[in-house]
Write a protein that holds these residues in place. Structure first.
Motif, short mmCIF file in Angstrom:
data_model
loop_
_atom_site.label_atom_id
_atom_site.label_comp_id
_atom_site.label_asym_id
_atom_site.label_seq_id
_atom_site.Cartn_x
_atom_site.Cartn_y
_atom_site.Cartn_z
N ILE A 70 1.10 -1.19 0.04
CA ILE A 70 0.02 0.08 0.29
C ILE A 70 1.01 1.22 0.24
O ILE A 70 2.16 1.34 0.29
CB ILE A 70 -0.79 -0.03 1.17
N GLN A 71 0.25 2.36 -0.52
CA GLN A 71 1.03 3.49 -0.69
C GLN A 71 0.61 4.78 0.11
O GLN A 71 1.26 5.59 0.19
CB GLN A 71 1.15 3.85 -2.19
N SER A 72 -0.77 4.60 0.35
CA SER A 72 -1.29 5.71 1.15
C SER A 72 -1.77 5.22 2.66
O SER A 72 -1.74 3.87 2.91
CB SER A 72 -2.41 6.45 0.49
N GLU A 73 -2.36 6.48 3.24
CA GLU A 73 -2.72 6.06 4.44
C GLU A 73 -3.98 5.15 4.58
O GLU A 73 -5.17 5.44 4.07
CB GLU A 73 -3.08 7.42 5.25
N VAL A 74 -3.75 4.04 5.19
CA VAL A 74 -5.04 2.85 5.30
C VAL A 74 -5.09 2.73 6.59
O VAL A 74 -4.07 2.33 7.13
CB VAL A 74 -4.69 1.87 4.11
#
Lengths: 418, 1114
Positions: A70-74
């Motif tokens: 994943i690359q973004s805030e999750v």
């Protein structure tokens, strides 16, 4: 959200990759391998691994690592929960979720994954919707397909996608209408050396197998709903009804599903159905140790304890064991140092016991701790908490279904400290 | 091939930069370190060889460049042939093989033209697989991908909603910039499609387009706005997702949909629920009041139709009203309540992510009384898969710091099984330690005892640390824990032993004098323990408390000198340290040894060690040049050091981000996340009114933490200097002291240590807020919302002037503030400046920055940090606590052990603000049980106080074991009079009459003041309020330090900077009344001096004059 998914087997090969956004080079998994090496045991790999540009979130199931990039805030649980759902779906489709099964059905796997996520965001995770979109492979269907040229892929939007009950498809038809409910309770307990209970609680689930025609609306009520302390529902259960009347009211999904899981309040005294007498001793300087276990029933409400298995992780100094059991077989794995004793049914008149000696590595000091004993058992026809289903009613359809309820008690994480 | 390979060996970041260049290789050649990929090719080969047989012309096929060096060239013409055939079944077979290759990560891009032809294939499965292929490779082959566009455009018009939706899905997934306008058009059209499923797909397409071309943002926001108004549950989750990715700052779009979203929530599919709940949490935190903020209660915006309008101004208005504190009872907004009510059932969800999202929402938004409901649900999640457990435990660990009570009933659910994975065990330990309190500590310790025997040694080490933390946090069990840990010293496992040493070291720092036998025992262990950290700890202990083991210490040094060259670096540093300390206390025996060690260190390979040796040699060995510093060497090395605070690693800024990824990741740079800036800004804005009241306390921590290491070091240097001002020369020539006095000092040390500790615990809550605050502050500066941050600054300035660490001078404060708030570049510059001043140590006494007035304790603390840069503190660095100025603190006896039948009580004025009530004087009490029997139920019975006097804060002591010492702090409001407070101390059997009479110097507390304000205030307090007295200073009290030290020891005053050499100014306020007390002392030639005191309370003034005179003349 979820960028890519890599499936890694226990020997460290990436045997499947799927990207939902632009391609992430599989070299990103190097960070995962690094963490894996550091962790030395598979369960100890941290679920979230930060890398300079991505986060790797992984779950470990059926000896396969599912690594999501994943690359973004999750929210991490979002990804973890989704990955588990992927595994569940695979199990649903192929029976098992082994590396072989996935490799054999790689095209179906790919199609399913494509449907489950769009741009990294979950699109369809309900198994009945997925099964309408991509039919699970069966031998019969494969044969038919090769002859007729028809496909496994549905060309219409699954009805569930649009309905208010996405978990149920329309037009279900059965010759025999049946609904089975299994009340399964698990006892988690820690028993200390002297046999007193350090901690015990009951976790229960109600698994259902519903094969009913049409759109039935079911209600299920309990004799003693107050027992349930904390519950979590399948989305089909109407929460308001539960809050006000303590009745489970729902339109069931088609097939197998988990209706409810619950926790019986820890205030209630938990009946512990078995006891263990143990005498495990190591002597300093001696190359022998004593090992003696007896298991007996206790508070079983007159039911038989079955499927009893006792396992214990022994310290490294134990080289071998020489035991005799009055019932069942025992195995000792000299590599992992796990002794496992399969007892089966416990006869209260003749208590099973396992006695003998351990041969220890000479010259090493005796271990600090005696090994803990883990016990598994099953008791049929008994819900140890005393929970009872009162009645099951069906509305909305005319036919009369066959209804069945089964109770069972199992050991969960049942540990005896010695 | 060669340069490519080299490229691939670069770190990932570099590879990423070169991604377009080496992407093909990246996919086709495996980078897995095991090289296990080799087997893959072998496995695949037969399959392909079979295909090759059927291929007609293998020669003229192009080869995959990356494969060629590796295995046999792979040729795909058979696949091409199959794709070109008329039969669907052949096509399908070919596509299946291609997809299987993609799944394995092989490069099949050269088949693109052949595949793309089939995009219009009638067979739906072929079509789907072609889509899969297209999405995978379109980015690389943009021109060819354009061929397929018309097919999708046709598909968008198809009557079948599934086909419309999948056409849109694929079209938007093709990352080709040229088709952005087409995508935009398609999305707009789909957003008003009949079918909610197509609309959902449109919502999914929005972030895709946005990531491709950010210029489309405005148009996309329009679409989002339209879709937000959609009433179907199917669309809601997806559009909120798009909202969060594209325009999270446009919170105004949510206003009119807020109630609808709340009401739909329960019917949205679970993944959408997570996204919506997270968004609503953010929304509510910015738009509603904090329900737990009881102090400055704010009125709700009366505009109930608020959500019906999209008016920017009304929002602004609300913001404004939120900033104005009004003293009205808090009423929860009905919309706030709606959110809480509608999310609560979701705690029952089967999806762990949903439960966590709701828990997070409740934690932040629910009133304290309602937060408890989430505990049960979170504990339920612990039954789930171990990954879920891991994340949940992380969150529980950080939540339990703030709200311990919530999880306390579930303590047993955190008990550890031997079958748990180690990382879960460690987290459970963390939670259990956080939950430890006086009531449950005995159960927890019993559990810990079983854990210590575990075979998992990492876990045992964790347990030992946990015991250490419990011991520091809960006084009652400290001795029990210490004894237990000492027993572990004889453990056979070296790791366990080493860990115990490290923890014992920390515990001993709290009360070293009582445990010299343990120190001695540990000195013996040095022969056996090989773990460097433990060796270093022992050496430090011996050095620090060498006075307790005067005979052994030199011997240990001798042994260590022998093995110096073979030691690890941290051990070497500690050997040098030990040598230096021994040299200072016992130079006769250790001079040669020290020199030997320093010589060895001089030629060490590690430059840290060489530097340290050089530094220490300059300090301790007197030469002509280094005279200035070496005078104070003893103070530098043997300064009192506060015991380290063992606290949870979960404490701190991460509390703000429950449920986010990085709560699960230790030490992740937040900068990694490209978080929407708007979000931060809002959060900060809301937090401001929430936490402003804690700011006064937070100031010092903040500045100390945010300074760059060099800056803090130089500061500590300056404080070394300033510390010397305040200390009496009594200490500087301590070597000639008699044993008697040494003992006294020891006792004093012990006292102050206790005080530190008590304050630490008292402040911990404040600290937690501080960290949050700091975060907010940093964000505010980065977001450059200057107006709000300046107002914040000024408010902090105001409040800090009332705060406790008044003894700090203004200049210093200013410089600190500057460094804490300045932009990073500025800060760096400043650090550089300080560095320069650090370099020319020789003339630093003339440098103006060091002319700051004393703040002895702060200095000794940060000094300690630097001296402990010997990496001894592996846990958190002790936070900078503020302590008032003091020389010696005098202890008074309240109850002698003979009259008290074994119970003796001592008290001292610890000069700290009494935290529950700042108008009270804080009195530190110490109870010692000297009898053989245990004393039970010590409490205060009916105080007989003068009118107006108050007393509070005494906690009853349930049991005092024989030999046990208990301490407590009492707050007494003396009403600014020196009349005694009388009360009874009751034990189970007896009552003792007690009386505490405060010296006048303890009825005041220091204040900050600049020279100008001092003069102005002085001008107001003339005439009757001014008392002047002449005196002659005896010889030994004529130095600067002596005067300051004497005055400060007799009265709790704060120093005010002064331009003149012969003038000393001090300022304070009375604790209860807040009346100013200004003290001026002017010295003249020949020891003559004039003392002036200005105070509106004349009684206090007169008495203070008397006391100071007495202190200065005796």
């Amino acid at each position: 959200m979820i960028h890519s998914l890599f499936l890694i087997n226990s020997s460290g090969d990436i045997f499947l990759e799927k990207h939902w956004k632009s391609v992430v080079s599989r070299s990103v998994c190097d960070y995962f391998f690094e963490a894996q090496e550091k962790a030395n045991e598979s369960e100890n790999v941290p679920p979230v691994i930060p890398t300079p540009h991505h986060f790797l979130i992984s779950v470990y199931r059926d000896r396969i690592f599912f690594v999501a990039v994943i690359q973004s805030e999750v929210p991490p649980l979002f990804v973890i929960e989704f990955l588990h759902r992927v595994v569940d779906t695979f199990q649903d489709y192929f029976g098992t979720c082994s590396e072989v099964a996935i490799k054999d059905n790689v095209v179906v796997v790919y199609e399913v994954l494509e449907e489950m996520l769009d741009n990294g965001f979950p699109l369809a995770t309900e198994s009945n919707i997925l099964k309408e979109l991509i039919r699970p492979p069966t031998i019969l269907r494969t044969v038919v397909n090769t002859i007729t040229g028809s496909t496994n892929v549905g060309d219409h939007l699954p009805t569930g996608q649009l309905s208010v009950v996405p978990w149920r498809r329309t037009g279900v038809r059965y010759a025999n209408n049946e609904a089975y409910f299994d009340v399964v309770e698990e006892i988690d307990a820690i028993i200390d050396k002297s046999g007193s209970t350090v901690f015990a609680e009951i976790q229960g689930v109600i698994d259902a197998c519903v094969k009913l025609t049409g759109m039935p609306d079911l209600t299920l009520s309990f004799m003693n709903p107050r027992l349930l302390d904390d519950v979590s529902f399948h989305p089909c259960v109407r929460f308001k009804r539960w809050e006000s009347e303590r009745i489970l009211s729902f339109i069931p999904p088609d097939g197998n599903f988990r209706l409810l899981s619950y926790h019986v309040s820890s205030q209630n005294l938990v009946a512990i159905p078995v006891y263990v007498k143990h005498n495990i001793s190591f002597r300093d300087g001696s190359s022998m140790g004593r090992f003696e276990i007896t298991v007996g029933p206790k508070q079983t409400m007159g039911k038989t304890v079955e499927g009893t298995v006792v396992t214990s992780q022994l310290p490294k100094v134990v080289l071998n064991m020489n035991l005799t059991s009055t019932q069942g077989n025992y195995t000792f794995d000299p590599v992992t140092k796990v002794v496992s004793w399969d007892i089966g049914k416990i006869n209260p008149q003749k208590l099973p016991s396992l006695k003998g000696t351990m041969s220890l590595q000479t010259g090493t000091p005796k271990p600090d701790e005696n090994p803990n004993i883990n016990i598994q058992f099953k008791i049929q026809q008994l819900a140890i908490s005393g929970l009872k289903v009162n009645r099951l009613d069906m509305y909305g359809e005319k036919y009369k279904p066959f209804k069945g309820i089964k109770y069972m008690t199992k050991a969960g994480k049942f540990q005896v400290r010695t | 091939m060669k340069p490519m390979q080299r490229l691939l060996q670069l770190p990932v970041s570099a590879v990423k930069l070169l991604k377009p260049l080496c992407q093909e290789e990246g996919q086709s050649r495996m980078l897995s370190p095991e090289g296990g990929q080799q087997s893959w090719y072998n496995a695949v080969q037969p399959d392909e060889l079979k295909l090759l047989k059927s291929s007609a012309a293998p020669e003229n096929q192009e080869e995959d460049p990356a494969e060629s060096g590796h295995t046999q060239p792979i040729r795909h013409d058979d696949l091409k042939e199959m794709l070109d055939s008329n039969k669907d079944s052949l096509k399908l077979e070919a596509m299946k093989r291609i997809v299987a290759m993609i799944a394995r990560g092989k490069n099949t891009s050269e088949l693109f033209p052949a595949v793309v032809k089939n995009v219009a294939c009638k067979n739906i499965e072929v079509k789907k697989l072609v889509y899969v292929y297209l999405v995978r490779y379109a980015e690389e082959q943009q021109d060819l991908a354009l061929l397929s566009i018309s097919t999708f455009q046709r598909g968008l018009k198809d009557p079948n909603q599934l086909i419309r939706a999948s056409a849109l899905r694929v079209l938007s997934s093709i990352r080709v910039t040229i088709i952005v306008p087409i995508m935009m058009l398609a999305i707009k059209e789909a957003a008003s499609d009949m079918s909610p499923y197509v609309r959902k797909t449109a919502a999914h397409a929005i972030p895709k387009l946005y990531s491709l071309d950010q210029d489309q943002k405005d148009q996309l926001i329009e679409v989002i706005e339209k879709l937000l108004a959609d009433k179907t549950t199917l669309v809601a989750g997806s559009v909120v997702m798009a909202f969060e990715e594209v325009c999270p700052e446009r919170i105004d779009l949510i206003h009119k949909n807020y109630r609808k979203l709340c009401n739909l929530l329960i019917d949205v599919e679970e993944w959408g629920q997570v996204v919506i709940i997270n968004m609503l949490t953010r929304y509510a935190r910015t738009q509603f009041l904090n329900p737990n903020h009881n102090e400055s209660l704010l009125e709700e915006n009366p505009d109930k139709t608020f959500y019906g309008s999209d008016d920017e101004e009304s929002k602004q208005e609300e913001m404004d009203t939120a900033l104005l504190p009004k003293r009205k009872p808090y009423v929860m907004d009905p919309d706030h309540r709606l959110l809480l009510r509608n999310t609560k059932p979701l705690l029952q969800s089967r999806n762990a992510a949903v439960v966590m999202a709701v828990a997070q929402l409740y934690f932040h938004l629910a009133p304290k009384a309602e937060v408890g409901v989430i505990a049960k649900a979170l504990v339920r999640l612990l039954r789930s898969h171990s990954e879920v457990q891991f994340v949940v435990l992380q969150n529980v660990a950080s939540m339990s710091i703030k709200r311990r009570g919530m999880f306390e009933p579930h303590l047993k659910s955190f008990y550890i099984r031997s079958t748990d994975p180690t990382q879960i065990k460690v987290l459970k330990l963390e939670v259990m330690t956080n939950l430890a309190s006086e009531t449950n500590i005995s159960i927890i310790l019993r559990e810990f005892q079983t854990y210590i025997k575990s075979q998992d040694k990492d876990f045992v080490a964790g347990t030992i640390q946990a015991i250490g933390r419990c011991a520091t946090n809960i006084d009652e069990v400290r001795d029990t824990c210490l004894n237990g840990l000492v027993q572990l010293l004889s453990n056979r496992d070296e790791l366990v032993m080493a860990e115990s040493v490290v923890v014992i070291k920390k515990l001993l720092q709290m009360q070293p004098s009582q445990h010299s036998d343990i120190i001695r025992h540990m000195a013996k262990l040095i022969d056996n323990i090989m773990v460097p950290m433990a060796r270093a700890s022992i050496l430090w202990l011996i050095g620090e408390y060498c006075e307790h083991v005067p005979k052994i210490a030199p011997d240990v040094l001798r042994k260590m000198a022998k093995s110096f060259t073979n030691e690890e670096d941290i051990v070497k540093l500690q050997i040098i340290n030990l040598a230096a300390k021994l040299y200072l206390t016992n130079s006769k025996q250790t001079k040669l040894l020290t020199q030997y060690v320093l010589n060895l260190a001089k030629y060490d390979q590690n430059y840290d060690i060489r530097d340290r040796a050089r530094f220490i040699r300059q300090l301790i060995v007197p030469t002509e040049k280094s005279g200035v510093l070496s005078k104070y060497a003893k103070k530098l090395f043997l300064a009192q050091k506060p015991a380290p605070v063992l606290e949870s690693s979960f404490k701190g800024g991460r509390v703000v981000t429950h449920g986010d990824v990085f709560i699960t990741v230790p030490d992740v740079g937040v900068s990694e996340w490209t978080k929407p800036s708007g979000r931060e800004k809002r959060k900060e804005k809301v937090e401001k009114p929430f936490y402003s009241d804690s700011e006064g306390e937070s100031e010092p921590t903040e500045s100390a933490d945010s300074e760059s290491p060099t800056a803090s070091e130089s500061e500590s240097m300056s404080e070394i200097e300033s510390a010397s001002d305040s200390r009496s020369d009594k200490e500087s020539d301590e070597e000639t002291k008699s044993d008697n006095e040494k003992n006294k000092k020891k006792a004093r040390k012990e006292k102050s240590k206790k005080r530190d500790e008590s304050e630490d615990s008292g402040q911990s809550e404040g600290e937690e807020k501080t960290v949050k605050k700091r975060k907010g502050k940093e964000e505010s500066s980065s977001a450059s919302s200057s107006s709000s941050s300046t107002s914040e600054e000024s408010s902090s300035e105001n409040s800090s002037s009332e705060s406790e660490e008044d003894s700090e001078s203004d200049t210093e404060k200013k410089s600190r503030k500057k460094s804490s708030t300045a932009k990073p570049s500025l800060r760096a510059l400043e650090a550089k400046q300080k560095e320069i001043s650090l370099l020319d140590l020789d003339d630093f006494s003339s440098s103006p920055t060091f002319q700051t007035s004393p703040s002895p304790n702060t200095s000794s603390k940060s000094l300690n940090l630097d001296l402990q840069g010997l990496t001894l503190t592996d846990t958190t660095v002790p936070s900078e606590v503020v302590s008032p100025s003091l020389g010696a603190v005098k202890t008074y006896e309240l109850l002698h052990r003979i009259t008290g039948e074994g119970l003796s009580v001592e008290y001292c004025f610890n000069r700290r603000p009494f935290s529950p009530d700042h108008t009270m004087v804080s009195v530190q009490m110490q109870f010692t049980n000297n009898s053989e029997t245990e004393l039970k139920n010590l409490r205060i019975g009916e105080p007989k106080l003068q009118a107006g006097m108050r007393m509070q804060g005494f906690k009853d002591i349930a049991i005092l074991q024989p030999g046990q010492v208990a301490a407590d702090t009492l707050g007494i409001d003396f009403c600014d009079s020196t009349q005694a407070a009388n009360f009874q101390l009751c034990s189970q059997t007896r009552q003792f009459y007690m009386s505490i009479q405060p010296p006048v110097g303890e009825l005041i507390m220091p204040v900050f003041m600049t020279e100008n304000t001092f003069k102005k205030e002085q001008g107001k307090l003339m005439g009757m309020n001014e008392i002047k007295e002449k005196l002659t200073l005896p010889e030994q009290f004529r130095s600067d330090q002596a005067i300051v030290q004497r005055v400060m020891s007799i009265a709790n005053l704060g120093r005010v900077p002064c331009g003149l050499d012969n003038e000393y100014r001090f300022a304070a306020r009375t604790v209860s009344g807040g009346a100013l007390v200004l003290v001026t002392l002017v010295t003249k030639d020949g020891g003559m001096a004039q003392l002036t005191i200005n105070c509106e309370k004349m009684v206090i003034g007169t008495m203070l004059v008397k006391d100071i005179m007495q202190a200065l003349t005796q």
